[in-house]
Write an enzyme that holds these catalytic residues in place. Structure first.
Site, PDB file in Angstrom:
ATOM      1  N   TRP A 102     -28.571 -49.506 -26.020  1.00 19.44           N
ATOM      2  CA  TRP A 102     -29.103 -48.706 -24.915  1.00 19.44           C
ATOM      3  C   TRP A 102     -30.600 -48.534 -24.987  1.00 19.44           C
ATOM      4  CZ3 TRP A 102     -26.634 -48.952 -20.736  1.00 19.44           C
ATOM      5  CH2 TRP A 102     -25.236 -49.069 -20.744  1.00 19.44           C
ATOM      6  N   ASP A 172     -33.118 -40.258 -24.249  1.00 25.80           N
ATOM      7  CA  ASP A 172     -31.869 -40.527 -23.540  1.00 25.80           C
ATOM      8  C   ASP A 172     -30.754 -39.877 -24.362  1.00 25.80           C
ATOM      9  OD1 ASP A 172     -29.536 -41.504 -22.476  1.00 25.80           O
ATOM     10  OD2 ASP A 172     -30.021 -43.629 -22.748  1.00 25.80           O
ATOM     11  N   LYS A 196     -19.987 -38.534 -19.733  1.00 24.71           N
ATOM     12  CA  LYS A 196     -19.442 -38.537 -21.095  1.00 24.71           C
ATOM     13  C   LYS A 196     -19.112 -37.116 -21.548  1.00 24.71           C
ATOM     14  CE  LYS A 196     -22.177 -42.601 -21.658  1.00 24.71           C
ATOM     15  NZ  LYS A 196     -21.164 -43.654 -21.740  1.00 24.71           N
TER      16      LYS A 196
HETATM   17  C1  LIG Z   1     -26.860 -43.892 -24.266  1.00 25.54           C
HETATM   18  C2  LIG Z   1     -26.632 -44.445 -22.901  1.00 25.54           C
HETATM   19  N1  LIG Z   1     -27.668 -44.595 -22.082  1.00 25.54           N
HETATM   20  C3  LIG Z   1     -27.511 -45.084 -20.832  1.00 25.54           C
HETATM   21  C4  LIG Z   1     -26.280 -45.461 -20.360  1.00 25.54           C
HETATM   22  C5  LIG Z   1     -26.148 -46.018 -18.961  1.00 25.54           C
HETATM   23  O1  LIG Z   1     -25.555 -45.088 -18.140  1.00 25.54           O
HETATM   24  P1  LIG Z   1     -25.242 -45.364 -16.602  1.00 25.54           P
HETATM   25  O2  LIG Z   1     -24.092 -46.296 -16.562  1.00 25.54           O
HETATM   26  O3  LIG Z   1     -24.969 -43.997 -16.072  1.00 25.54           O
HETATM   27  O4  LIG Z   1     -26.465 -45.967 -15.993  1.00 25.54           O
HETATM   28  C6  LIG Z   1     -25.156 -45.314 -21.177  1.00 25.54           C
HETATM   29  C7  LIG Z   1     -23.809 -45.700 -20.680  1.00 25.54           C
HETATM   30  O5  LIG Z   1     -22.849 -45.806 -21.396  1.00 25.54           O
HETATM   31  C8  LIG Z   1     -25.348 -44.805 -22.478  1.00 25.54           C
HETATM   32  O6  LIG Z   1     -24.297 -44.662 -23.302  1.00 25.54           O
END
Ligand SMILES: Cc1ncc(COP(=O)(O)O)c(C=O)c1O
Length: 360
Positions: A102, A172, A196
């Site tokens: 991520w 994040d 989540k």
């Molecule tokens: C740590 C993290 N950041 C970003 C995201 C991306 O999220 P989204 O699908 O809401 O864009 C996720 C998705 O699992 C994630 O676990």
């Protein structure tokens, strides 16, 4: 109804009490005779949800008056662009800590709007660790320092916030938001997708220091300018009203449980139980060193990967859902967010013990 424990990494299991309240209010939201998803986002009724959700979130995390709490759409991925679009109006450098999938995505998206400078990377350990803070090379001219508080796929979590002064810290927290106390005053921006730890998909919470708002260039679409949200109580356009409502129920539920301190105790107890089961023999393993292990996402492998399919099938039959690891890494992964009860972890640990006895 069959009891099922859902270990999905997101969208994920929500607290049962929250689901039951949403169900009870589904057709008639507090005597209005309408569902919350049918009422205007500009009306008095929805405004009460907006106000209560912001007040509860502020109370849960101790968010001070110099911060705004925004609710936006576009997923956490949207924030990978919104952050640089707002903080790097001239494509300035920004520092990133690369700890896995991520943070890599954040860098890839960020590179379209800023000059990504890697302050530290754990690529050499196959992203199973967090580089020590002293080793980070943070460009003092960077517009911000970005890190991913919990790598959902690798199962690696920052257990302390990175120390030191420097550029505004951007985090994040999508996969560990509201699972522990956070000193918000040390951050420039915290963002987290809802799906989540606190709600259905379609919503992202952004906690932003007010002086970082209003820096975007005038060519940035209004929809991606934090100032648009800040100025309109996050009601720039029609928000994801139902997701927001469920998020509000979750915040209230967390407060009733005793706050994020209790979520932290829960997470520690539940993940500890599962890691102990994994470490107890050689049938299961997790390659992340103990000090970096995530309390939210527990990836593990079987000694014999030929048994993976059977493990997943039998687990499903036992009411243990969504245990397959991310498609890029395979193996297994159990996600233990706020909505996962202890009974779910107990059932998983019992199943794993039984499976290992039969197949080990
Ligand atoms: C740590 C993290 N950041 C970003 C995201 C991306 O999220 P989204 O699908 O809401 O864009 C996720 C998705 O699992 C994630 O676990």
């Amino acid at each position: 109804m069959r009891t099922v424990y859902n270990f999905a990494s997101g969208p994920a299991m929500l607290p049962r009490a929250v689901m039951e309240q949403a169900q009870a209010e589904f057709l008639d939201w507090r005597g209005t005779g309408m569902s919350v998803m049918e009422i205007s986002h500009r009306g008095r009724e929805f405004q009460s949800i907006v106000d209560q959700s912001i007040a509860d979130l502020r109370a849960l995390l101790g968010v001070g008056p110099d911060y705004d709490v925004l609710f936006v759409q576009g997923g956490a991925t949207g924030q990978f662009s919104m952050v640089p679009l707002n903080l790097c109006p001239g494509g300035e450098p920004a520092a990133y800590v690369h700890t896995g999938h991520w943070s890599g995505k954040a860098m890839e998206n960020g590179a379209r709007h800023c000059e990504v400078r890697v302050a530290a990377s754990s690529a050499a350990t196959n992203f199973s660790t967090i580089p020590p803070r002293e080793s980070w090379q943070v460009d003092p001219g960077a517009a911000y320092l970005f890190y991913t508080a919990n790598e959902t796929i690798g199962g690696v979590e920052f257990h302390d916030m990175p120390a030191g002064s420097g550029p505004p810290l951007v985090s994040d927290m999508t996969s560990n938001f509201l699972s522990r106390p956070v000193d918000v005053s040390r951050f420039g921006i915290i963002f987290a997708g809802a799906q989540k730890n606190f709600g259905p998909a379609g919503l992202v919470v952004v906690i932003i220091r007010k002086d970082l708002i209003g820096r975007a260039r005038s060519t940035v679409p209004l929809l991606y300018d934090y100032a648009s949200y800040s100025g309109h109580n996050s009601l720039l356009n029609t928000p994801a009203t139902f997701s927001w409502y469920v998020a509000a129920l979750s915040f209230a539920w967390i407060r009733r449980q005793g706050g994020v301190e209790v979520m932290e105790e829960n997470a520690r107890r539940r993940s500890g139980r599962l890691y102990r089961a994994i470490d107890a023999g050689d049938f299961y393993s997790n390659s992340v060193p103990a000090q970096f292990r995530s309390r939210m996402n527990v990836p593990f492998t079987l000694k014999d990967p030929a048994l993976d399919k059977e493990f997943l099938q039998e687990a499903r039959a036992a009411g243990l859902e969504a245990l397959a690891g991310h498609r890029t890494v395979g193996g297994m992964r159990a996600s233990l967010y706020n909505g996962m009860p202890d009974a779910g972890v107990d059932a998983l640990v019992d199943f794993m013990g039984d499976f290992a006895r039969r197949r080990g």
